[in-house]
Motif scaffolding. Structure first.
Motif, PDB file in Angstrom:
ATOM      1  N   ILE A 435     -10.799  -1.820   0.118  1.00  0.00           N
ATOM      2  CA  ILE A 435     -11.081  -2.577  -1.098  1.00  0.00           C
ATOM      3  C   ILE A 435     -10.505  -1.839  -2.291  1.00  0.00           C
ATOM      4  O   ILE A 435     -10.706  -0.631  -2.465  1.00  0.00           O
ATOM      5  N   GLY A 436      -9.767  -2.566  -3.102  1.00  0.00           N
ATOM      6  CA  GLY A 436      -9.259  -2.053  -4.367  1.00  0.00           C
ATOM      7  C   GLY A 436      -9.317  -3.151  -5.404  1.00  0.00           C
ATOM      8  O   GLY A 436      -8.806  -4.244  -5.173  1.00  0.00           O
ATOM      9  N   TYR A 437      -9.975  -2.902  -6.521  1.00  0.00           N
ATOM     10  CA  TYR A 437     -10.121  -3.938  -7.530  1.00  0.00           C
ATOM     11  C   TYR A 437     -10.244  -3.294  -8.907  1.00  0.00           C
ATOM     12  O   TYR A 437     -10.548  -2.114  -9.049  1.00  0.00           O
ATOM     13  N   LEU A 438     -10.017  -4.111  -9.915  1.00  0.00           N
ATOM     14  CA  LEU A 438     -10.117  -3.604 -11.282  1.00  0.00           C
ATOM     15  C   LEU A 438     -11.326  -4.214 -11.979  1.00  0.00           C
ATOM     16  O   LEU A 438     -11.838  -5.257 -11.601  1.00  0.00           O
ATOM     17  N   ARG A 439     -11.773  -3.494 -12.988  1.00  0.00           N
ATOM     18  CA  ARG A 439     -12.949  -3.902 -13.746  1.00  0.00           C
ATOM     19  C   ARG A 439     -12.650  -3.676 -15.224  1.00  0.00           C
ATOM     20  O   ARG A 439     -12.084  -2.662 -15.606  1.00  0.00           O
ATOM     21  N   GLN A 447     -11.207   0.638  -9.050  1.00  0.00           N
ATOM     22  CA  GLN A 447     -12.107   1.275  -8.087  1.00  0.00           C
ATOM     23  C   GLN A 447     -11.604   1.028  -6.677  1.00  0.00           C
ATOM     24  O   GLN A 447     -11.146  -0.072  -6.354  1.00  0.00           O
ATOM     25  N   TYR A 448     -11.704   2.049  -5.846  1.00  0.00           N
ATOM     26  CA  TYR A 448     -11.235   1.976  -4.467  1.00  0.00           C
ATOM     27  C   TYR A 448     -12.398   2.317  -3.528  1.00  0.00           C
ATOM     28  O   TYR A 448     -13.130   3.289  -3.762  1.00  0.00           O
ATOM     29  N   ASN A 449     -12.543   1.513  -2.468  1.00  0.00           N
ATOM     30  CA  ASN A 449     -13.547   1.785  -1.437  1.00  0.00           C
ATOM     31  C   ASN A 449     -12.919   1.566  -0.074  1.00  0.00           C
ATOM     32  O   ASN A 449     -11.994   0.751   0.084  1.00  0.00           O
ATOM     33  N   ARG A 450     -13.446   2.274   0.920  1.00  0.00           N
ATOM     34  CA  ARG A 450     -12.964   2.083   2.279  1.00  0.00           C
ATOM     35  C   ARG A 450     -14.119   2.250   3.259  1.00  0.00           C
ATOM     36  O   ARG A 450     -14.908   3.186   3.139  1.00  0.00           O
ATOM     37  N   THR A 496     -16.301   6.728  -3.227  1.00  0.00           N
ATOM     38  CA  THR A 496     -15.635   5.846  -4.182  1.00  0.00           C
ATOM     39  C   THR A 496     -14.634   6.624  -5.027  1.00  0.00           C
ATOM     40  O   THR A 496     -14.940   7.712  -5.527  1.00  0.00           O
ATOM     41  N   LEU A 497     -13.428   6.060  -5.155  1.00  0.00           N
ATOM     42  CA  LEU A 497     -12.428   6.615  -6.051  1.00  0.00           C
ATOM     43  C   LEU A 497     -12.332   5.722  -7.280  1.00  0.00           C
ATOM     44  O   LEU A 497     -12.331   4.490  -7.171  1.00  0.00           O
ATOM     45  N   VAL A 498     -12.238   6.336  -8.461  1.00  0.00           N
ATOM     46  CA  VAL A 498     -12.164   5.583  -9.711  1.00  0.00           C
ATOM     47  C   VAL A 498     -10.999   6.110 -10.535  1.00  0.00           C
ATOM     48  O   VAL A 498     -10.800   7.329 -10.647  1.00  0.00           O
ATOM     49  N   SER A 499     -10.239   5.185 -11.113  1.00  0.00           N
ATOM     50  CA  SER A 499      -9.112   5.546 -11.971  1.00  0.00           C
ATOM     51  C   SER A 499      -9.143   4.641 -13.194  1.00  0.00           C
ATOM     52  O   SER A 499      -9.663   3.522 -13.150  1.00  0.00           O
ATOM     53  N   THR A 500      -8.581   5.094 -14.279  1.00  0.00           N
ATOM     54  CA  THR A 500      -8.442   4.237 -15.453  1.00  0.00           C
ATOM     55  C   THR A 500      -7.292   3.257 -15.212  1.00  0.00           C
ATOM     56  O   THR A 500      -6.413   3.494 -14.366  1.00  0.00           O
ATOM     57  N   LEU A 501      -7.281   2.165 -15.955  1.00  0.00           N
ATOM     58  CA  LEU A 501      -6.188   1.201 -15.833  1.00  0.00           C
ATOM     59  C   LEU A 501      -4.854   1.849 -16.200  1.00  0.00           C
ATOM     60  O   LEU A 501      -3.828   1.595 -15.548  1.00  0.00           O
ATOM     61  N   ILE A 515      -2.038  -3.095  -8.276  1.00  0.00           N
ATOM     62  CA  ILE A 515      -2.795  -1.918  -7.824  1.00  0.00           C
ATOM     63  C   ILE A 515      -2.125  -1.325  -6.594  1.00  0.00           C
ATOM     64  O   ILE A 515      -1.950  -1.994  -5.573  1.00  0.00           O
ATOM     65  N   ALA A 516      -1.724  -0.063  -6.695  1.00  0.00           N
ATOM     66  CA  ALA A 516      -1.089   0.621  -5.570  1.00  0.00           C
ATOM     67  C   ALA A 516      -2.142   1.232  -4.657  1.00  0.00           C
ATOM     68  O   ALA A 516      -3.274   1.499  -5.073  1.00  0.00           O
ATOM     69  N   LYS A 517      -1.779   1.459  -3.408  1.00  0.00           N
ATOM     70  CA  LYS A 517      -2.694   2.093  -2.469  1.00  0.00           C
ATOM     71  C   LYS A 517      -2.974   3.522  -2.893  1.00  0.00           C
ATOM     72  O   LYS A 517      -2.054   4.249  -3.293  1.00  0.00           O
ATOM     73  N   PRO A 518      -4.204   3.956  -2.810  1.00  0.00           N
ATOM     74  CA  PRO A 518      -4.521   5.334  -3.177  1.00  0.00           C
ATOM     75  C   PRO A 518      -4.251   6.273  -1.999  1.00  0.00           C
ATOM     76  O   PRO A 518      -3.893   5.843  -0.905  1.00  0.00           O
ATOM     77  N   ASP A 519      -4.456   7.521  -2.229  1.00  0.00           N
ATOM     78  CA  ASP A 519      -4.390   8.519  -1.165  1.00  0.00           C
ATOM     79  C   ASP A 519      -5.754   8.541  -0.486  1.00  0.00           C
ATOM     80  O   ASP A 519      -6.702   9.147  -0.985  1.00  0.00           O
ATOM     81  N   TRP A 520      -5.848   7.835   0.662  1.00  0.00           N
ATOM     82  CA  TRP A 520      -7.146   7.717   1.334  1.00  0.00           C
ATOM     83  C   TRP A 520      -7.658   9.056   1.837  1.00  0.00           C
ATOM     84  O   TRP A 520      -8.852   9.203   2.135  1.00  0.00           O
ATOM     85  N   ASN A 521      -6.790  10.056   1.933  1.00  0.00           N
ATOM     86  CA  ASN A 521      -7.233  11.378   2.381  1.00  0.00           C
ATOM     87  C   ASN A 521      -8.154  12.050   1.369  1.00  0.00           C
ATOM     88  O   ASN A 521      -8.815  13.049   1.695  1.00  0.00           O
TER      89      ASN A 521
END
Length: 815
Positions: A435-439, A447-450, A496-501, A515-521
């Motif tokens: 899951i990756g979405y913006l708020r 925000q990124y969740n897996r 949970t990973l969080v980044s600014t826009l 939204i690009a894929k994050p580094d899931w590691n």
């Protein structure tokens, strides 16, 4: 013994299932059982009603065209007779005769007609003529099947409220049934589709999550009466059950109110029971293809019938596949279902059924459970986004596989008692959900969740024995049952990973496309386990106090275990309940030959894992439902009407009051939460060819959170089939849906959806007895509305858009 030729439909079906050789008694043995004398007490009266009573008593599968018997009277039949003698007596003076087709179906014909007319009515008719109406009486009356009845109501028994085989009128609680015909006419393909149209059910959308409520509370889920205890029904419902295809389902029964007698523990709003199609004793097959809005393509096929000459081995195979985009930008889903089942008459009184359902489902550009933001946590308004706005990343989503296995052994004793043993296992595996979405959030965030290795399992076993007992000179019905259900969910839950826009290089108004894929590691994973166990015994009886008065009473004793173990402290708890008693009581009084009044009391309990601010688990929630009402059967039981008034009291109801430092909800226990309201529902045939199902519901609550559920609701679905003239073969229909306003607030900010109407349209043309075309238009006037409003407390207020207008065109071929 008659043998099917190699090219016959039955032989083709046998090849599909790869079954060879008879597994049950020969036809001669079955015919001998049919010839056994039975006791009949059918009074003189309308022939249609007399035939219905005969089919129910004898168990004979009786098919006929209603025009053949309309206006005719029967002298009735009394005494102990063989079914052939009893039917001949019923038909005396009517000018009709009975005939038995090769497949075992009993049909009616005029005495002057040749024997060829004994062919099943569905197989007759000249090419180019519309398929005539055929009423299959015994099967619907005996086990409640709805396919082939062309009806929007259920004629047969249901154990939804008590486990006893009671009709809708005999049940002292509100029950709504969505029949196969209702689902076909209005293209209700998923469980969510069906619930949207079901009387008294509120469907709430929270982004990709779909939840169902009855009388302001959540519902329990069953398949063929087997309980699904999975923790996925709530937060995880966006990946389980609600969006599954229902190609293999005959009907959906919805019990309103507490259901402790049949469930023990659970939600007190209601219980949704999906009942699968069963193999038919006659060959039937169909294929259907459709295309609709947002590049939606779907195809399904259904083939069923006998697999040996005697018809003692039967099979069914159903398959469906759908690929579709969504009105939300970039979102795509794929859904496949394969269902196979076999039934064998081991003896004339013993039936073994086995089967499996395999499903695959995928969703892309998912947003999880986070909708579109309307206000920030500080109450600052966020500009409204268009209906297609999607905050999800293109790569977000999941692939899922589900497998359901079941077995059912039924035996009918000579004394009238029956026994049913059921075993079931349902598994749902989701290897990787990203899951990756913006708020908007002020400032904006990504925000990124897996979640990985999600494994949901449900196992159940049950044994029910029921039958008549003689007491004080009257016949009563008694049911005894026992069983166990177990659910186990395991998964790896990523941090949970969080980044600014700005850091993510995306703009909120453009949605999640960039939204690009994050580094899931970078994620740390919590090893989560959720386990539920339910063991029970129960008993229920319908006691014939007087000819018009029936007392229904029952009690269930339940042992409950819940074990939740995670790598975080917030979700760790163990719950134990032993010997919890949930009583049930109801009184039904016949005030006229076709009208009854009733009163009932039902209870239920719900262990809960919600915690307060001190991380203490709230005590089990307790719920009681009180209901009074009246029910009627009209037009030879082709129309059901019900009016009910209910009160519901719950203690220890969890109400969300905030979030802790980890972002998890904090709850308080509310005592004496009250709900009350009334329901008016009708379902069935208003006149020849005119089917309808409609309801008006009102429910109120003293809970603050009740504002997100409409207080008033109206639903109506209706269709009319032209029987002759230039429009013969045409069926037209429409649906109306209205609900009152919903809202949610935080501080001075309020998010509101005013009351609104939705209109649906359908039309179908039967070209001949094989081919038909249909068109469905949902939300015909393209109403813009919120299908859910959500309060995430410190995060703000959110909304989910309802579906815009959609059009679907389909073609069906019946072999």
């Amino acid at each position: 013994m008659h043998a099917f030729p190699a090219t016959s439909p039955a032989a083709a079906l046998a090849a599909v299932f790869a079954i060879a050789g008879p597994l049950a008694a020969p036809a001669a043995q079955a015919q001998a059982a049919t010839a056994q004398p039975l006791a009949y007490g059918i009074p003189a009266g309308p022939l249609d009603a007399a035939l219905t009573a005969f089919a129910r008593t004898s168990g004979v599968l009786l098919a006929y065209q209603p025009d053949l018997v309309r206006g005719l009277a029967s002298p009735g039949v009394q005494g102990r007779l063989a079914p052939t003698q009893a039917l001949a007596t019923l038909l005396a003076g009517t000018g009709l005769q009975a005939a038995v087709a090769e497949n075992g179906t009993w049909t009616l014909r005029r005495a002057a007609e040749p024997a060829a007319a004994a062919r099943p009515a569905a197989a007759s008719g000249a090419a180019g003529a519309a398929l005539p109406e055929v009423r299959v009486t015994a099967q619907a009356e005996r086990d409640g099947r709805t396919e082939g009845t062309q009806s929007y109501t259920a004629a047969g028994p249901s154990g939804a409220a008590t486990g006893l085989a009671l009709t809708l009128r005999e049940t002292p609680q509100s029950v709504s049934v969505m029949t196969r015909q209702r689902m076909e006419d209005f293209r209700l393909e998923t469980l969510a589709d069906v619930m949207v149209q079901t009387p008294g059910v509120t469907v709430t959308r929270q982004a990709d999550m779909t939840t169902f409520q009855v009388r302001g509370s959540s519902v329990n889920l069953k398949v063929d009466g087997n309980r699904l205890l999975s923790s996925g029904w709530g937060w995880n419902s966006h990946i389980m059950y609600s969006l599954d295809d229902l190609a293999e389902i005959d009907r959906v029964e919805v019990l309103k109110g507490s259901s402790g007698l049949v469930n023990g523990d659970g939600d007190y709003g209601g219980t949704v029971n999906l009942i699968r199609k069963r193999p038919t004793r006659e060959f039937q097959a169909s294929a259907k293809a459709s295309v609709g809005s947002w590049s939606a393509y779907r195809a399904d096929a259904d083939i069923s019938g006998p697999l040996n000459a005697a018809g003692t081995l039967r099979g069914r195979l159903v398959a469906a596949h759908k690929d579709a985009d969504s009105f939300r930008d970039r979102q795509h889903n794929r859904n496949s279902t394969v269902y196979g089942t076999l039934e064998a008459d081991l003896t004339p009184d013993t039936v073994l059924g086995v089967g499996l359902t395999y499903k695959e489902r995928a969703l892309r550009s998912a947003t999880g459970t986070t909708p579109i933001q309307a206000f920030s946590g500080d109450g600052v308004a966020v500009p409204r986004m268009p209906r297609g706005f999607n905050i999800g990343a293109p790569w977000a989503g999941y692939d899922q596989e589900a497998l359901g296995l079941f077995a059912r052994l039924e035996h009918r004793f000579a004394s009238g008692w029956t026994a049913k043993l059921q075993l079931a296992r349902d598994t749902v595996e989701t290897p990787d959900m990203r899951i990756g979405y913006l708020r908007y959030a002020l400032p904006g965030q990504v925000q990124y969740n897996r979640y990985t290795d999600i494994d949901d399992r449900n196992d159940s076993i049950s044994l029910d024995v029921q039958g008549p007992v003689q007491l004080f000179g009257r016949t009563h019905d008694l049911l005894l049952g026992a069983g166990s259900a177990r659910s186990r969910t395991t998964l790896l839950r990523g941090s949970t990973l969080v980044s600014t826009l700005a850091a993510a290089g995306v703009d909120y108004a453009s949605g999640g496309a960039g939204i690009a894929k994050p580094d899931w590691n970078r994620l740390a994973y919590s090893n989560d386990l959720f386990s539920r166990k339910n063991r029970y015994v129960y008993a229920a009886g319908r006691f014939n106090l007087a000819d018009p008065v029936k007392l229904i009473a029952g009690v269930r004793v339940t042992d409950y275990d819940q074990d939740d173990v995670t790598d975080t402290g917030w979700y760790n708890y163990q719950l134990r309940e032993r010997g919890v008693v949930t009583p049930y009581g109801g009184l039904v009084v016949d005030v006229a030959p076709n009208i009854s009044v009733y009163a009932s009391y039902a209870s239920i309990f719900q262990p809960q894992s919600n915690k307060d601010a001190a991380e203490r688990t709230l005590p089990p929630e307790e719920g009681q439902t009180y209901e009074i009402g009246a029910k009627g059967e009209f037009f030879d039981k082709r129309l059901n009407v019900a009016l009910s008034h209910f009160w519901m009291r719950t203690d220890n109801t969890a109400e969300e009051v905030g979030l802790n430092d980890n972002g998890d909800s904090i709850y308080r226990a509310v005592q004496g939460a009250m709900r009350h309201g009334y329901e008016l529902e009708l379902s069935g045939e208003l006149m020849r060819g005119w089917q309808a199902q409609g309801s008006f519901v009102m429910n109120t609550s003293n809970l603050d959170s009740a504002s997100t559920t409409p207080e008033h609701q109206f639903k109506l679905g209706s269709s009319y089939r032209f029987a002759g003239g230039a429009l013969q073969g045409l069926t037209v229909g429409g649906g109306l849906r209205w609900q009152s306003a919903i809202s949610t607030s935080r501080g001075t900010a309020t998010l509101r959806q005013d009351a609104y109407w939705l209109f649906d349209l359908m039309a179908r043309y039967q070209v001949d007895r094989h081919l038909s075309f249909a068109v469905n238009v949902d939300n015909a006037f393209d109403k813009k509305y919120f299908s859910g409003v959500t309060n995430f407390t410190s995060q703000g207020l959110f909304y989910t858009w309802g579906m815009p207008r959609s059009v679907n065109v389909s073609a069906r071929y019946d072999f």
